[in-house]
Design an enzyme around this catalytic site. Structure first.
Site, PDB file in Angstrom:
ATOM      1  N   GLY A 147       0.665  -1.253  -0.096  1.00 30.22           N
ATOM      2  CA  GLY A 147       0.144   0.052   0.012  1.00 30.22           C
ATOM      3  C   GLY A 147       0.885   1.188   0.085  1.00 30.22           C
ATOM      4  N   GLU A 148       0.284   2.208   0.547  1.00 31.01           N
ATOM      5  CA  GLU A 148       1.233   3.568   0.744  1.00 31.01           C
ATOM      6  C   GLU A 148       1.612   3.747   2.092  1.00 31.01           C
ATOM      7  OE1 GLU A 148       2.208   4.962  -1.988  1.00 31.01           O
ATOM      8  OE2 GLU A 148       3.368   6.248  -0.679  1.00 31.01           O
ATOM      9  N   SER A 149       2.893   3.592   2.409  1.00 35.78           N
ATOM     10  CA  SER A 149       3.498   3.575   3.756  1.00 35.78           C
ATOM     11  C   SER A 149       3.286   4.908   4.505  1.00 35.78           C
ATOM     12  CB  SER A 149       4.852   3.126   3.776  1.00 35.78           C
ATOM     13  OG  SER A 149       5.733   4.035   3.150  1.00 35.78           O
ATOM     14  N   CYS A 168       6.249  -5.484   1.141  1.00 33.89           N
ATOM     15  CA  CYS A 168       6.086  -4.003   0.324  1.00 33.89           C
ATOM     16  C   CYS A 168       5.991  -3.047   1.493  1.00 33.89           C
ATOM     17  CB  CYS A 168       5.330  -4.311  -0.836  1.00 33.89           C
ATOM     18  SG  CYS A 168       6.055  -3.052  -1.956  1.00 33.89           S
ATOM     19  N   HIS A 193       5.627  -9.292  -3.397  1.00 35.65           N
ATOM     20  CA  HIS A 193       4.152  -9.657  -3.167  1.00 35.65           C
ATOM     21  C   HIS A 193       3.945 -10.855  -3.378  1.00 35.65           C
ATOM     22  CE1 HIS A 193       2.787  -5.335  -2.784  1.00 35.65           C
ATOM     23  NE2 HIS A 193       3.885  -5.182  -3.471  1.00 35.65           N
ATOM     24  N   GLU A 224       1.568 -12.754  -2.550  1.00 36.12           N
ATOM     25  CA  GLU A 224      -0.056 -12.734  -2.708  1.00 36.12           C
ATOM     26  C   GLU A 224      -0.541 -12.517  -3.874  1.00 36.12           C
ATOM     27  OE1 GLU A 224       1.539 -10.236  -1.363  1.00 36.12           O
ATOM     28  OE2 GLU A 224       0.366  -8.506  -2.073  1.00 36.12           O
TER      29      GLU A 224
END
Ligand code: GLN
Length: 189
Positions: A50-52, A82, A173, A175
């Protein structure tokens, strides 16, 4: 009681992780985690991509970050992919953004370049007996590991997966592939 695996579901690709965990074994239960209460009802946590900066702000604002750190101290396994690895790091190169600091590493964000440089390739991952497909999306790399941090994977001489006890970080990733080996490894950790 079955193992209850939670996935932080504030933002990012948490659905794919939930799917992958369900495919590891019929014995696991999955939960979306957005609150401290939900966190207390799980046995393991995955922090997705996502966006950290965004997710870090929310973790800080609502106290969930503190609650995650408490559970980590009690020994709960945590795996960050990530963005998740960025949030677990003690230091983020050149940035002073919120992080949990549970892995004694320094990460470099977007280390392979911007969105256009996202790519996939096979990588060896200690703990899985075959090469796995690493999907790298604006991925970070680890540029420093502290004492007690084990390197689980390298890609072109750059560190892309680490572990310190029960806290794990991967730049890529798993997933987003059909292979759930890394998820199975984490569920059994
Ligand atoms: N580059 C993003 C960040 O720094 C992480 C990207 C991802 O999680 N796929 O937060």
């Amino acid at each position: 009681m079955p193992e209850r695996i939670g996935v932080l579901a504030i933002q990012g690709d948490f659905e794919k992780h939930l799917d992958a965990v369900r495919r590891t074994s019929p014995g696991v239960e999955t939960r979306e985690v957005r609150t401290s209460e939900e966190l207390s009802a799980i046995d393991r946590l995955i922090i997705p991509g996502g966006e950290s900066t965004t997710v870090g702000l929310l973790l800080e604002r609502y106290g969930l970050g503190e609650a995650i750190c408490r559970r980590a101290q009690e020994g709960m396994p945590i795996w960050g992919t990530c963005m998740g690895m960025i949030l677990l790091a003690r230091e983020i190169e050149g940035r002073d953004q919120y992080r949990l600091g549970l892995l004694d590493i320094t990460v470099v964000r977007n280390a392979f370049g911007a969105q256009i440089h996202s790519f996939e390739d096979t990588v060896a991952f200690a703990g899985v007996d075959h090469p796995v497909t690493g999907v790298f999306i604006r991925a970070p790399v680890v540029c420093r590991v502290g004492d007690g941090v084990e390197v689980l994977s390298r890609y072109q001489d750059r560190i892309v997966a680490v572990r310190a006890g029960r806290v794990v970080g991967t730049s890529f990733h798993p997933e987003l592939t059909d292979d759930v080996s890394v998820h199975r490894w984490f569920v059994d950790l």
